[in-house]
Design an enzyme around this catalytic site. Structure first.
Site, PDB file in Angstrom:
ATOM      1  N   ASN A 188       4.164  26.491  -6.894  1.00  0.00           N
ATOM      2  CA  ASN A 188       3.450  25.217  -6.823  1.00  0.00           C
ATOM      3  C   ASN A 188       2.062  25.473  -7.381  1.00  0.00           C
ATOM      4  OD1 ASN A 188       2.156  22.833  -6.042  1.00  0.00           O
ATOM      5  ND2 ASN A 188       1.746  23.618  -3.992  1.00  0.00           N
ATOM      6  N   GLY A 189       1.667  24.726  -8.403  1.00  0.00           N
ATOM      7  CA  GLY A 189       0.336  24.917  -8.973  1.00  0.00           C
ATOM      8  C   GLY A 189       0.399  24.992 -10.489  1.00  0.00           C
ATOM      9  N   LYS A 243      -4.746  -5.921  -3.267  1.00  0.00           N
ATOM     10  CA  LYS A 243      -4.520  -4.943  -2.190  1.00  0.00           C
ATOM     11  C   LYS A 243      -4.366  -5.671  -0.865  1.00  0.00           C
ATOM     12  CE  LYS A 243      -3.690  -2.341  -3.784  1.00  0.00           C
ATOM     13  NZ  LYS A 243      -3.294  -1.734  -4.992  1.00  0.00           N
ATOM     14  N   LYS A 282       8.172   0.316  -5.021  1.00  0.00           N
ATOM     15  CA  LYS A 282       7.178   1.185  -5.647  1.00  0.00           C
ATOM     16  C   LYS A 282       7.328   1.174  -7.167  1.00  0.00           C
ATOM     17  CE  LYS A 282       3.748   4.006  -5.583  1.00  0.00           C
ATOM     18  NZ  LYS A 282       2.454   3.331  -5.441  1.00  0.00           N
ATOM     19  N   TRP A 299       7.212  18.373  -8.997  1.00  0.00           N
ATOM     20  CA  TRP A 299       6.438  17.257  -9.545  1.00  0.00           C
ATOM     21  C   TRP A 299       5.943  17.786 -10.885  1.00  0.00           C
ATOM     22  CZ3 TRP A 299       5.595  12.286  -8.886  1.00  0.00           C
ATOM     23  CH2 TRP A 299       4.459  11.696  -9.425  1.00  0.00           C
ATOM     24  N   HIS A 342     -16.616 -24.292 -11.106  1.00  0.00           N
ATOM     25  CA  HIS A 342     -15.821 -25.126 -12.017  1.00  0.00           C
ATOM     26  C   HIS A 342     -14.521 -25.581 -11.374  1.00  0.00           C
ATOM     27  CE1 HIS A 342     -18.697 -24.480 -15.185  1.00  0.00           C
ATOM     28  NE2 HIS A 342     -18.691 -23.180 -14.892  1.00  0.00           N
ATOM     29  N   ARG A 344       5.899  15.573  -1.777  1.00  0.00           N
ATOM     30  CA  ARG A 344       5.047  16.372  -2.664  1.00  0.00           C
ATOM     31  C   ARG A 344       5.545  16.368  -4.113  1.00  0.00           C
ATOM     32  NH1 ARG A 344       1.564  19.641  -0.251  1.00  0.00           N
ATOM     33  NH2 ARG A 344       1.434  20.911  -2.119  1.00  0.00           N
ATOM     34  N   GLU A 367      -1.018  -7.895  -0.651  1.00  0.00           N
ATOM     35  CA  GLU A 367       0.281  -7.224  -0.629  1.00  0.00           C
ATOM     36  C   GLU A 367       0.573  -6.512   0.690  1.00  0.00           C
ATOM     37  OE1 GLU A 367       0.929  -4.044  -3.511  1.00  0.00           O
ATOM     38  OE2 GLU A 367      -1.197  -3.620  -3.534  1.00  0.00           O
ATOM     39  N   CYS A 380       3.869  20.289  -5.926  1.00  0.00           N
ATOM     40  CA  CYS A 380       5.293  20.576  -5.729  1.00  0.00           C
ATOM     41  C   CYS A 380       5.434  21.094  -4.309  1.00  0.00           C
ATOM     42  CB  CYS A 380       5.778  21.663  -6.681  1.00  0.00           C
ATOM     43  SG  CYS A 380       5.576  21.265  -8.422  1.00  0.00           S
ATOM     44  N   GLU A 399      -8.459  -6.532  -8.034  1.00  0.00           N
ATOM     45  CA  GLU A 399      -7.741  -5.434  -7.387  1.00  0.00           C
ATOM     46  C   GLU A 399      -7.875  -5.519  -5.860  1.00  0.00           C
ATOM     47  OE1 GLU A 399      -5.473  -3.613  -8.001  1.00  0.00           O
ATOM     48  OE2 GLU A 399      -5.545  -1.961  -6.589  1.00  0.00           O
TER      49      GLU A 399
HETATM   50  C1  F6R Z   1       0.097  -2.750  -6.363  1.00  0.00           C
HETATM   51  C2  F6R Z   1       0.969  -1.979  -7.231  1.00  0.00           C
HETATM   52  C3  F6R Z   1       1.635  -2.684  -8.345  1.00  0.00           C
HETATM   53  C4  F6R Z   1       1.811  -1.750  -9.557  1.00  0.00           C
HETATM   54  C5  F6R Z   1       2.647  -2.439 -10.643  1.00  0.00           C
HETATM   55  C6  F6R Z   1       2.793  -1.551 -11.859  1.00  0.00           C
HETATM   56  O1  F6R Z   1      -0.505  -1.950  -5.386  1.00  0.00           O
HETATM   57  O2  F6R Z   1       1.161  -0.801  -7.037  1.00  0.00           O
HETATM   58  O3  F6R Z   1       0.957  -3.845  -8.707  1.00  0.00           O
HETATM   59  O4  F6R Z   1       0.549  -1.419 -10.046  1.00  0.00           O
HETATM   60  O5  F6R Z   1       3.920  -2.740 -10.139  1.00  0.00           O
HETATM   61  O6  F6R Z   1       3.417  -0.357 -11.537  1.00  0.00           O
HETATM   62  P1  F6R Z   1       3.268   0.922 -12.460  1.00  0.00           P
HETATM   63  O7  F6R Z   1       1.841   1.325 -12.432  1.00  0.00           O
HETATM   64  O8  F6R Z   1       4.184   1.938 -11.855  1.00  0.00           O
HETATM   65  O9  F6R Z   1       3.691   0.512 -13.831  1.00  0.00           O
END
Ligand code: F6R
Length: 612
Positions: free
Chosen positions: A103-104, A489, A607, A77, A508, A30, A492, A2, A485
């Protein structure tokens, strides 16, 4: 995580609330699920707080004057209690004479709550651990805030940075630091406290870095710091010469890199909160009995994107550790394919945000069919968390960069803990295997610290390959899950066309695409599959590929076949995914940086994906 901010100005200063709110905005990274302020309007404390972003709080109070020379504020948070107006900070003592931001985590808050209730008849207005601090100070307060805070702190166990004001002392703020960040800012006729420097840079550049177990007494003209023995200490000021944005990122160029570096801490939080000194797991949020676990004849892990990739690793683990068949599904597919789900199904949803619509709808679908819902979520109070029967938090802290890093590794850690918990409770797992896993998992944060020291080597590899427009990631066993993964990464954040495939599947069809200088990143971290993976490297080398390998330090034979190798510390095969993904995250980051991409906010991505 937080953020706290506090301000004390001279008697004619009226604007404390705006100064504090402005500071809080710099700390939204935060935590941002609710915020609040407390001010003293002349021997009377007023608190205003609101769920959601700080803008909600501003709107809520915009018509009120709330003039004051002193204020404390908080951006939350959530940990104890969902994000609601009631649970937002500051919190009052029962007579409204004391206000506290925190915070904590107060580890003994349950005992303290009972004690305050039974011995003092105190009724609680929130579900937070913080409220006990306000009441504790309240019962000890007799006109000397500093003394009352000392007495309260003697009763508190845990990690905290607190800011406290009292109605009768409108010119004083007391703050304490124990295992949570706290700084004090030195101004002229005005002084500050905050969780982090960016909150203060608009006003001051002279900062006192407060150390553990220190108490700070702030007035408009002075900042006094006391050590654990309550003796006054002299501290040199630290002059800040960087800008506010860089400070929020702790000096890192991007949030993604900062979050990559936060993984050792995140993983030790995720694990250590659930493991006692004897190695026993104590699972907050999961209330499954032996009978419940024995009843499950199938587990579905459902998620999207990176969280789905954590599920791919989770499948192998839960099958092995708990002896239950596991299916992993992409949430948007699960919803529409009428899967076999019933009351004997355990449905595990994995989601950082807890708001991903596809995951949420898949969860609702499974719930309708009678499945037990367990979610692995980072954001407390999110929709996925609220609609689940059991919730297991990842405790990664807020993840700001769109590309997930620390959320992924903490999701993986949760998969191990859940597998071990189910296997042990069911009696499927031998004591010996259980202890080996616990030992290996406990070593991961330190190994990860070591691994992060190879960042420069990886950054140099990125310089050689950043112009490639096509990349293949291959691996066998859990390495193939990590390959997915790594590939996501890279694509994207760098916009390179990358593709992951199980190494044995290459021949294949996909091998048709391998030609001179095609980049193939090969994960070879599994001892039992090492030789087979080396053969896969030979297959692509024979077609002219440029190969970067990822291997354990002890396995040097790969250097005979791969053009470059990124090493990870030696470990048991089963826990290697927690380490193997790190070089891939770092490589993706530096490739994107070389290409000049907007790393924290890649194009077309959000996000939290709350649409279908
Ligand atoms: C990639 C990424 C996305 C999320 C996906 C699910 O770096 O962040 O692929 O993993 O959109 O999001 P959450 O985990 O918030 O359900």
């Amino acid at each position: 995580m937080c953020g706290i901010v506090g301000f004390v100005g001279s008697k004619n200063e009226k604007n404390a609330k705006d100064i504090v709110i402005d500071g809080l905005k710099k700390l939204e990274y935060r935590g941002y699920d609710s915020s609040g302020i407390a001010i003293n309007t002349g021997n009377k404390l007023e608190i205003r707080k609101k769920v959601g972003r700080i803008a909600n709080l501003e709107n809520h109070i915009k018509k009120e004057k709330l003039n004051s020379n002193i204020a404390i504020g908080h951006t939350r948070w959530a940990t104890h209690g969902a994000p609601t107006d009631e649970n937002a900070h500051p919190h009052f003592s029962s007579n409204h004479k004391i206000a506290v931001v925190h915070n904590g985590i107060i580890e003994n808050f349950v005992e303290l709550r009972e004690w305050l209730n039974q011995d003092f008849g105190i009724q609680f207005e929130s579900e937070t651990d913080t409220e006990v601090i306000a009441h504790l100070i309240g019962i000890y307060y007799d006109g000397d805030l500093q003394e009352a805070v000392y007495k309260a702190v003697d009763k508190m166990k845990g990690a905290y940075a607190i800011g406290v004001i009292a109605d009768e002392e409108p010119d004083k703020l007391v703050a304490v630091r124990k295992d949570a960040p706290l700084v004090a800012g030195l101004g002229q006729g005005e002084n500050f406290i905050a969780s982090d420097i960016p909150a203060l840079l608009k006003h001051v550049r002279e900062i006192y870095l407060i150390e553990n177990n220190e108490t700070v007494v702030v007035t408009a003209d002075d900042i006094k710091i006391y050590n654990q023995d309550r003796k006054l200490v002299k501290r040199d000021v630290f002059h800040v010469n960087w800008d506010a944005e860089a400070a929020e990122k702790d000096g890192y160029d991007h949030f993604m890199l900062k979050e990559i570096h936060e993984q050792p801490k995140g993983l030790s939080e995720t694990l250590n909160r659930r493991i006692d000194e004897k190695g026993n797991l104590t699972l907050d949020g999961i209330n499954m009995t032996k009978e419940d676990i024995e009843k499950f004849d199938k587990v579905f892990i459902v998620a999207c994107g990176t969280a789905y990739h954590a599920g791919l690793v989770g499948k192998g683990l839960i099958e092995k550790l708990a002896g239950i068949p596991v299916e992993v599904d992409i949430a948007s597919e699960f919803r529409y394919r009428e899967p076999f789900v019933n009351e004997k199904t355990l449905f595990i949803a994995i989601s950082q945000s807890g708001e991903t619509l596809d995951t949420l709808e898949a969860l609702r679908e499974a719930k309708k069919k009678g499945a037990r819902i367990l979610s692995v979520v980072n954001v407390v109070g999110s929709s996925v968390a609220r609609e689940s029967d059991d919730v297991f938090f990842t405790w990664a802290g807020p993840e700001i960069a769109v590309a997930s890093t620390k959320a992924y590794t903490t999701q993986l850690m949760c998969m191990y803990i859940i597998g071990l918990y189910m296997g042990k409770t069911k009696g499927f797992l031998s004591e010996e295997v259980y202890n080996t896993y616990i030992k290996e998992l406990k070593e991961i944060p330190e190994k990860l610290e070591e691994l992060l020291k190879t960042e420069e080597v990886i950054a140099n590899i990125a310089k050689d390959i950043y112009k490639k427009e096509q990349v293949f990631f291959i691996g066998r066993g859990t390495d193939s899950a990590v390959a997915y993964e790594g590939s996501l990464k890279l694509k994207e954040i760098s916009y390179i066309n990358s593709f992951a495939i199980a190494a044995g599947e290459l021949k294949h069809g996909t091998i048709a695409l391998i030609e001179k200088d095609t980049l193939v990143i090969t994960l070879a971290t599994q001892d039992k599959l090492y030789e087979k993976t080396l053969s896969n490297i030979q297959e692509v080398k024979a077609r002219g590929a440029f190969v970067i390998g990822v291997a354990k330090e002890k396995n040097k034979k790969i250097e005979n076949q791969a053009d470059k190798v990124m090493y990870i510390p030696d470990c048991m095969d089963e826990v290697a995914p927690l380490l193997a993904v790190i070089p891939l995250q770092i490589l993706a980051y530096y490739i994107a940086k070389e290409r000049g991409c907007d790393i924290d906010k890649p194009k077309n991505l959000a996000k939290s994906v709350t649409v279908e």
